[in-house]
Design a protein around this motif. Structure first.
Motif, PDB file in Angstrom:
ATOM      1  N   VAL A 217       0.859  -1.188   0.000  1.00 25.18           N
ATOM      2  CA  VAL A 217       0.000   0.000   0.000  1.00 25.18           C
ATOM      3  C   VAL A 217       0.897   1.240   0.000  1.00 25.18           C
ATOM      4  O   VAL A 217       2.083   1.180   0.330  1.00 25.18           O
ATOM      5  CB  VAL A 217      -0.949   0.050   1.215  1.00 25.18           C
ATOM      6  N   ASP A 218       0.283   2.359  -0.360  1.00 25.39           N
ATOM      7  CA  ASP A 218       0.958   3.665  -0.345  1.00 25.39           C
ATOM      8  C   ASP A 218       0.158   4.604   0.549  1.00 25.39           C
ATOM      9  O   ASP A 218      -1.060   4.740   0.407  1.00 25.39           O
ATOM     10  CB  ASP A 218       1.032   4.222  -1.766  1.00 25.39           C
ATOM     11  N   THR A 219       0.826   5.220   1.489  1.00 25.01           N
ATOM     12  CA  THR A 219       0.176   6.232   2.315  1.00 25.01           C
ATOM     13  C   THR A 219       1.134   7.384   2.552  1.00 25.01           C
ATOM     14  O   THR A 219       2.275   7.192   2.963  1.00 25.01           O
ATOM     15  CB  THR A 219      -0.298   5.648   3.668  1.00 25.01           C
ATOM     16  N   LYS A 220       0.696   8.589   2.217  1.00 26.95           N
ATOM     17  CA  LYS A 220       1.483   9.813   2.380  1.00 26.95           C
ATOM     18  C   LYS A 220       2.847   9.717   1.695  1.00 26.95           C
ATOM     19  O   LYS A 220       3.857  10.209   2.191  1.00 26.95           O
ATOM     20  CB  LYS A 220       1.661  10.130   3.862  1.00 26.95           C
ATOM     21  N   GLY A 221       2.866   9.030   0.545  1.00 19.05           N
ATOM     22  CA  GLY A 221       4.104   8.918  -0.210  1.00 19.05           C
ATOM     23  C   GLY A 221       5.055   7.862   0.289  1.00 19.05           C
ATOM     24  O   GLY A 221       6.160   7.709  -0.253  1.00 19.05           O
ATOM     25  N   VAL A 222       4.674   7.120   1.316  1.00 17.13           N
ATOM     26  CA  VAL A 222       5.504   6.039   1.843  1.00 17.13           C
ATOM     27  C   VAL A 222       4.882   4.705   1.428  1.00 17.13           C
ATOM     28  O   VAL A 222       3.672   4.487   1.604  1.00 17.13           O
ATOM     29  CB  VAL A 222       5.615   6.118   3.376  1.00 17.13           C
ATOM     30  N   LEU A 223       5.719   3.819   0.885  1.00 22.29           N
ATOM     31  CA  LEU A 223       5.254   2.492   0.502  1.00 22.29           C
ATOM     32  C   LEU A 223       5.460   1.521   1.654  1.00 22.29           C
ATOM     33  O   LEU A 223       6.510   1.522   2.308  1.00 22.29           O
ATOM     34  CB  LEU A 223       6.021   1.987  -0.724  1.00 22.29           C
ATOM     35  N   LYS A 243       9.188  -0.704   4.753  1.00 23.59           N
ATOM     36  CA  LYS A 243       8.696   0.540   4.166  1.00 23.59           C
ATOM     37  C   LYS A 243       9.775   1.187   3.302  1.00 23.59           C
ATOM     38  O   LYS A 243      10.982   0.959   3.491  1.00 23.59           O
ATOM     39  CB  LYS A 243       8.231   1.513   5.236  1.00 23.59           C
ATOM     40  N   SER A 244       9.324   1.970   2.352  1.00 22.24           N
ATOM     41  CA  SER A 244      10.225   2.686   1.452  1.00 22.24           C
ATOM     42  C   SER A 244       9.736   4.119   1.290  1.00 22.24           C
ATOM     43  O   SER A 244       8.536   4.349   1.085  1.00 22.24           O
ATOM     44  CB  SER A 244      10.273   2.007   0.084  1.00 22.24           C
ATOM     45  N   GLU A 245      10.658   5.054   1.362  1.00 21.52           N
ATOM     46  CA  GLU A 245      10.323   6.466   1.186  1.00 21.52           C
ATOM     47  C   GLU A 245      10.883   7.032  -0.117  1.00 21.52           C
ATOM     48  O   GLU A 245      10.879   8.245  -0.309  1.00 21.52           O
ATOM     49  CB  GLU A 245      10.841   7.262   2.392  1.00 21.52           C
ATOM     50  N   ASP A 246      11.368   6.150  -0.990  1.00 22.46           N
ATOM     51  CA  ASP A 246      11.900   6.603  -2.277  1.00 22.46           C
ATOM     52  C   ASP A 246      11.340   5.764  -3.428  1.00 22.46           C
ATOM     53  O   ASP A 246      12.055   5.357  -4.329  1.00 22.46           O
ATOM     54  CB  ASP A 246      13.438   6.579  -2.276  1.00 22.46           C
ATOM     55  N   ASP A 247      10.034   5.497  -3.365  1.00 20.34           N
ATOM     56  CA  ASP A 247       9.321   4.763  -4.415  1.00 20.34           C
ATOM     57  C   ASP A 247       9.869   3.355  -4.635  1.00 20.34           C
ATOM     58  O   ASP A 247       9.868   2.830  -5.764  1.00 20.34           O
ATOM     59  CB  ASP A 247       9.346   5.539  -5.737  1.00 20.34           C
ATOM     60  N   GLY A 248      10.313   2.724  -3.564  1.00 19.48           N
ATOM     61  CA  GLY A 248      10.675   1.313  -3.656  1.00 19.48           C
ATOM     62  C   GLY A 248      12.101   1.010  -4.030  1.00 19.48           C
ATOM     63  O   GLY A 248      12.421  -0.155  -4.291  1.00 19.48           O
ATOM     64  N   LEU A 249      12.978   2.009  -4.043  1.00 16.23           N
ATOM     65  CA  LEU A 249      14.392   1.754  -4.351  1.00 16.23           C
ATOM     66  C   LEU A 249      15.135   1.195  -3.144  1.00 16.23           C
ATOM     67  O   LEU A 249      15.985   0.310  -3.281  1.00 16.23           O
ATOM     68  CB  LEU A 249      15.065   3.034  -4.847  1.00 16.23           C
ATOM     69  N   THR A 250      14.834   1.713  -1.946  1.00 15.62           N
ATOM     70  CA  THR A 250      15.432   1.198  -0.718  1.00 15.62           C
ATOM     71  C   THR A 250      14.326   0.923   0.301  1.00 15.62           C
ATOM     72  O   THR A 250      13.307   1.629   0.339  1.00 15.62           O
ATOM     73  CB  THR A 250      16.442   2.192  -0.113  1.00 15.62           C
ATOM     74  N   TRP A 251      14.562  -0.084   1.120  1.00 21.88           N
ATOM     75  CA  TRP A 251      13.553  -0.534   2.073  1.00 21.88           C
ATOM     76  C   TRP A 251      14.176  -0.745   3.446  1.00 21.88           C
ATOM     77  O   TRP A 251      15.331  -1.153   3.562  1.00 21.88           O
ATOM     78  CB  TRP A 251      12.918  -1.848   1.607  1.00 21.88           C
ATOM     79  N   THR A 252      13.399  -0.482   4.497  1.00 22.54           N
ATOM     80  CA  THR A 252      13.826  -0.746   5.865  1.00 22.54           C
ATOM     81  C   THR A 252      12.703  -1.461   6.611  1.00 22.54           C
ATOM     82  O   THR A 252      11.519  -1.238   6.329  1.00 22.54           O
ATOM     83  CB  THR A 252      14.184   0.550   6.615  1.00 22.54           C
ATOM     84  N   LYS A 253      13.104  -2.303   7.551  1.00 23.38           N
ATOM     85  CA  LYS A 253      12.120  -3.037   8.336  1.00 23.38           C
ATOM     86  C   LYS A 253      11.352  -2.075   9.240  1.00 23.38           C
ATOM     87  O   LYS A 253      11.941  -1.164   9.826  1.00 23.38           O
ATOM     88  CB  LYS A 253      12.811  -4.106   9.180  1.00 23.38           C
ATOM     89  N   SER A 254      10.041  -2.271   9.346  1.00 21.93           N
ATOM     90  CA  SER A 254       9.200  -1.334  10.080  1.00 21.93           C
ATOM     91  C   SER A 254       8.059  -2.076  10.749  1.00 21.93           C
ATOM     92  O   SER A 254       6.887  -1.864  10.439  1.00 21.93           O
ATOM     93  CB  SER A 254       8.664  -0.257   9.132  1.00 21.93           C
ATOM     94  N   ASP A 294       1.036   5.246  13.557  1.00 27.53           N
ATOM     95  CA  ASP A 294       2.162   6.183  13.495  1.00 27.53           C
ATOM     96  C   ASP A 294       3.054   5.906  12.285  1.00 27.53           C
ATOM     97  O   ASP A 294       4.267   5.923  12.371  1.00 27.53           O
ATOM     98  CB  ASP A 294       2.984   6.142  14.785  1.00 27.53           C
ATOM     99  N   LEU A 295       2.401   5.633  11.165  1.00 27.12           N
ATOM    100  CA  LEU A 295       3.094   5.407   9.899  1.00 27.12           C
ATOM    101  C   LEU A 295       4.091   4.242  10.005  1.00 27.12           C
ATOM    102  O   LEU A 295       5.203   4.303   9.512  1.00 27.12           O
ATOM    103  CB  LEU A 295       3.803   6.674   9.430  1.00 27.12           C
ATOM    104  N   GLY A 296       3.645   3.165  10.628  1.00 27.16           N
ATOM    105  CA  GLY A 296       4.419   1.932  10.655  1.00 27.16           C
ATOM    106  C   GLY A 296       5.536   1.854  11.664  1.00 27.16           C
ATOM    107  O   GLY A 296       6.274   0.863  11.689  1.00 27.16           O
TER     108      GLY A 296
END
Length: 599
Positions: A217-223, A243-254, A294-296
């Motif tokens: 899902v996408d919410t507030k520009g965060v995937l 989650k990713s804050e750069d359209d899916g290029l990098t991801w971090t556990k959340s 709280d956005l994940g």
């Protein structure tokens, strides 16, 4: 065995265990027994006119927001359902391909992929293109059968493969305009497209290897992506939320608040609150629905934490739909604060085993252990966990639950733990009056000679880590065990073992006066006439050489015939001294899986 028995036919799904059978001596009538609210929900969709669709082993719809359900005439096992922009209904199936209906499910047309095993995901993007993931080619299918990600530009009528052709792609997702992701198992199998599927790249950072994405899902520009393999029957992979804050290029556990061993099967969004569904069939990791406000950053349980939840979806009126693995459907009208169960019309009770004791029937399935007094009017749940059952000669009942052996002396009113095998799921079998065998999933084979009070472990040597399914002791005293790597044989009471049949996963053994028969996964039936030392295929009338056929149960009858139950392909009979299986006419229809068990 009693000479006067009645028969029960249990409609079952995927993995099945059956214990014994005997054929009636006279013409009998089949009676469908009542069932509790217990169904495995695999997919959900809401149409533009407010109709809900859910897939179990069959397809159902609701016209009143899930309060009541009606069966749709659909002859396949649904894994995915969606409505296209043009109003067609597309259904992805197990071993059937994709089907399309333009009249709200009244009629269906196959539009391809009949040679693929799984169609887990079908999505449509804003410009009308439809994408589907097609996983694995069926045994015996054409050599040019394609797998991977496919695209249709004509409402699902015709399909062409994209540049992604991996056989183990489990899903395709469109969380944001122009962004499409495809995911599967194995290394470098997470694909990203920023141009609506024209080109793809695997150049992403932070995604776990070997665990496929289950939803995005996408919410507030965060995937946000949930991870969990729909095929993880071994319960060893886990999952998580990234989650990713750069359209899916990098991801971090959340996923703070959710254990690392948890399988996360789906993710949904209502306003600014994220919801995920979690769980395995047994108690590994967390279960139920979790939410984050709280956005994940953190997650908290919001109900159903005693159930494996396979999906979580939001409806057009902002209700939450939770599809469970065993308890049908739950709906929340208040953002997860409370839930109510629905789906009593959905008859998909997954029963693995039935035994009779005194005046009771006991049914074991993924929804736990159920008991009913004869004549059967209703079932009472007496255990919530999946368990394997054995009736002892003294009338006591043994149950194996997550590796712990329990005993009941009062027909299931109370249970006493008598032994802990310190392993996971096991199947237990009364081999004879003095021997009970417990087959573990990747942790060896155990045996008891005192009605399950004490257990020893066979030395399986190099085969220890196989998944063991069933066992038999032949009239000559030879022990045979069905395992993922092939059949194992011991002639010295389990001191040493030899592999005698490679790559055939046996689910059921039966011995007759002249031979031993083994039925199992994918390859039908094999026969041995030398006490299990050598085996040959025995599928005439049952399975063509290249066809896939799983046999779930074998049993002998009073006239020395054999009855063979299969996974979705009916029941067959082999007359004594014959070599041709014939269809066993039951008069029953719309059953997915079969086993005849002693009642």
């Amino acid at each position: 065995m009693k000479s006067h028995l009645f028969k029960i036919l249990t409609p079952l799904f995927f993995s099945s265990v059956f214990f014994g059978c005997q054929e009636y001596q006279q013409k009998s009538e089949w009676i469908k027994l009542p069932s509790p609210i217990s169904a495995q929900i695999r997919c959900f969709a809401e149409s533009s006119d407010g109709i809900y669709y859910v897939g179990t082993s069959e397809l159902y719809k609701s016209k009143d927001q899930g309060n009541t359900w009606e069966l749709i005439d659909f002859q396949q096992m649904p894994l995915e359902v969606m409505e296209t922009q043009d109003g067609s209904i597309l259904v992805g199936t197990y071993r059937g391909g994709i089907f399309r209906s333009t009249d709200k499910g009244e009629t269906w047309t196959n539009v391809g992929f009949a040679n693929n095993v799984y169609i887990f995901k079908i999505i449509q993007i804003s410009d009308g293109k439809i994408f589907a993931s097609a996983t694995f080619a069926r045994n015996g299918s054409q050599k040019d059968t394609q797998t991977g990600v496919f695209i249709s530009e004509d409402d699902g009528l015709n399909w062409k493969v994209t540049s992604i052709t991996a056989e183990n792609i489990k899903g395709v997702f469109n969380p944001k305009s122009e962004l499409i992701f495809a995911s599967g198992t194995g290394e470098n199998n997470f694909h990203r497209s920023a141009d609506n599927g024209l080109t793809w790249s695997t150049n992403v950072i932070g995604i776990p290897d070997s665990i496929p994405v289950s939803a995005m899902v996408d919410t507030k520009g965060v995937l946000f992506a949930s991870f969990g393999d729909p095929q993880d029957a071994a319960r060893t992979i886990g999952g998580g939320i990234y989650k990713s804050e750069d359209d899916g290029l990098t991801w971090t556990k959340s996923d703070d608040g959710i254990s690392d061993t948890t399988k996360v099967s789906d993710i949904a969004l209502i306003e600014n609150t994220l919801f995920v569904s979690t769980g395995y069939p047994i108690n590994i990791g967390d279960r139920g629905i979790f939410k984050s406000t709280d956005l994940g950053q953190t997650w908290k349980s919001t109900g159903l934490n005693d159930s494996q939840i396979r999906l979580i979806r939001t409806t057009s009126d902002q209700h939450l739909i939770a599809g469970s693995n065993v308890s049908s459907i739950f709906i929340s009208n208040n953002k997860g604060k409370s839930w109510y169960q629905t789906g009593k019309e959905i008859e998909n009770w997954s029963v693995f085993q039935v035994i009779e004791n005194d005046n009771y029937l006991f049914a074991s399935g993924e929804s736990g252990i159920w008991r009913a007094k004869k004549p059967i009017r209703e079932w009472k749940q007496i255990k919530k966990e999946l368990g394997s059952l054995v009736k002892l000669p003294n009338g006591n009942i043994l149950m194996a639950e997550d590796g712990v052996v329990l005993r009941s002396e009062n027909n299931g009113d109370t249970w006493e733990s008598i032994s802990d095998l310190k392993t996971e799921m096991i199947f237990i079998y009364e081999i004879d009056a003095n021997l009970i065998i417990a087959c573990a999933q990747g942790d060896g084979v155990f045996y008891s000679t005192n009605n399950g009070k004490d257990w020893l472990k066979y030395n399986m040597g190099e085969y220890e880590k196989n998944r063991f399914r069933t066992a038999i002791k032949t009239s000559n005293g030879t022990i045979l065990v069905g395992a993922t790597g092939g059949t194992l044989r011991s002639t010295d009471l389990g001191k040493t073992w030899d592999k005698v049949d490679n790559d055939f996963y046996v689910w059921s053994f039966v011995e007759t006066a002249n031979a031993i028969y083994a039925g199992g996964f994918g390859q039908g039936v094999r026969r041995s006439i030398d006490d299990g030392l050598t085996w040959t295929e025995f599928n005439s009338g049952l399975r063509e050489s290249d066809n896939y056929l799983t046999v779930t149960s074998l049993c002998s009858t009073s006239d020395n015939s054999l009855i063979c139950g299969t996974l979705g392909e009916g029941i067959y009979k082999l007359k004594s001294n014959d070599s041709l299986w014939i269809e066993y006419k039951t008069g029953l229809t719309e059953l997915v899986n079969f086993g005849i068990i002693e009642g």
